[in-house]
Motif scaffolding. Structure first.
Motif, PDB file in Angstrom:
ATOM      1  N   ILE A  28      42.821  -0.719  13.697  1.00 53.10           N
ATOM      2  CA  ILE A  28      41.448  -1.335  12.940  1.00 53.10           C
ATOM      3  C   ILE A  28      40.157  -1.604  13.843  1.00 53.10           C
ATOM      4  O   ILE A  28      40.413  -2.400  14.803  1.00 53.10           O
ATOM      5  CB  ILE A  28      41.784  -2.556  12.189  1.00 53.10           C
ATOM      6  N   VAL A  31      37.011  -3.801   9.178  1.00 55.90           N
ATOM      7  CA  VAL A  31      37.190  -3.684   7.920  1.00 55.90           C
ATOM      8  C   VAL A  31      35.996  -3.895   6.955  1.00 55.90           C
ATOM      9  O   VAL A  31      34.967  -4.697   7.317  1.00 55.90           O
ATOM     10  CB  VAL A  31      38.055  -4.900   7.462  1.00 55.90           C
ATOM     11  N   THR A  77      40.438  -9.590   8.973  1.00 59.84           N
ATOM     12  CA  THR A  77      41.683  -8.846   8.353  1.00 59.84           C
ATOM     13  C   THR A  77      42.522  -9.656   7.522  1.00 59.84           C
ATOM     14  O   THR A  77      43.533  -8.808   7.034  1.00 59.84           O
ATOM     15  CB  THR A  77      42.540  -8.292   9.455  1.00 59.84           C
ATOM     16  N   ALA A  98      41.302  -2.052   0.687  1.00 56.55           N
ATOM     17  CA  ALA A  98      40.269  -2.069   1.918  1.00 56.55           C
ATOM     18  C   ALA A  98      39.763  -0.878   2.325  1.00 56.55           C
ATOM     19  O   ALA A  98      40.435   0.132   2.447  1.00 56.55           O
ATOM     20  CB  ALA A  98      40.800  -2.969   3.036  1.00 56.55           C
ATOM     21  N   VAL A 100      38.525   0.861   5.692  1.00 53.05           N
ATOM     22  CA  VAL A 100      38.629   0.457   6.948  1.00 53.05           C
ATOM     23  C   VAL A 100      38.237   1.632   8.051  1.00 53.05           C
ATOM     24  O   VAL A 100      38.709   2.863   7.803  1.00 53.05           O
ATOM     25  CB  VAL A 100      40.469   0.158   7.389  1.00 53.05           C
TER      26      VAL A 100
END
Length: 121
Positions: A28, A31, A77, A98, A100
């Motif tokens: 990630i 986000v 997160t 989400a 991402v």
């Protein structure tokens, strides 16, 4: 690989409260949008609450004043759905979502596995 893991569902009496949590893990970079949706068997999945990457909050009219969506500011997160004054019509499987961005700045849409919320009258 990005994964969302939701938790916190259960059985509660009408008027009670539950807090759902969802953790985003994996490769990630950022986000972006987050949201909670819910689905009842035989019906389409519907948006319950969302926070855009710009910080705008959107709540379904039926949950305004009762539900709050938030995310952990220290850990971007982690997201929550605080549900108060629950009603039998809130019974559903709740899914976290989400958008991402990875380190290559590709974006993708990801869903949690769903957690059951049952409100008894």
């Amino acid at each position: 690989q990005v994964q969302l893991v939701g938790s916190g569902g259960g059985l509660v009496q009408a008027g009670g409260s539950l807090r759902l949590s969802c953790t985003v893990t994996g490769s990630i970079f950022s986000v972006l949008d987050i949201a909670w949706h819910r689905q009842v068997p035989g019906k389409q999945r519907e948006l319950v609450a969302a926070i855009s990457s710009g910080g705008d909050t959107n709540l379904q009219p039926s949950v305004k004043g009762r539900f709050t969506i938030s995310k952990d500011k220290a850990r971007n997160t982690l997201m929550y759905l605080q549900m108060n004054d629950l009603r039998p019509e809130d019974t559903a499987v709740y899914y976290c979502y989400a958008k991402v961005a990875d380190y290559a700045l590709h974006t993708g849409d990801y869903w949690g596995q769903g957690t059951q919320v049952t409100v008894s009258s």
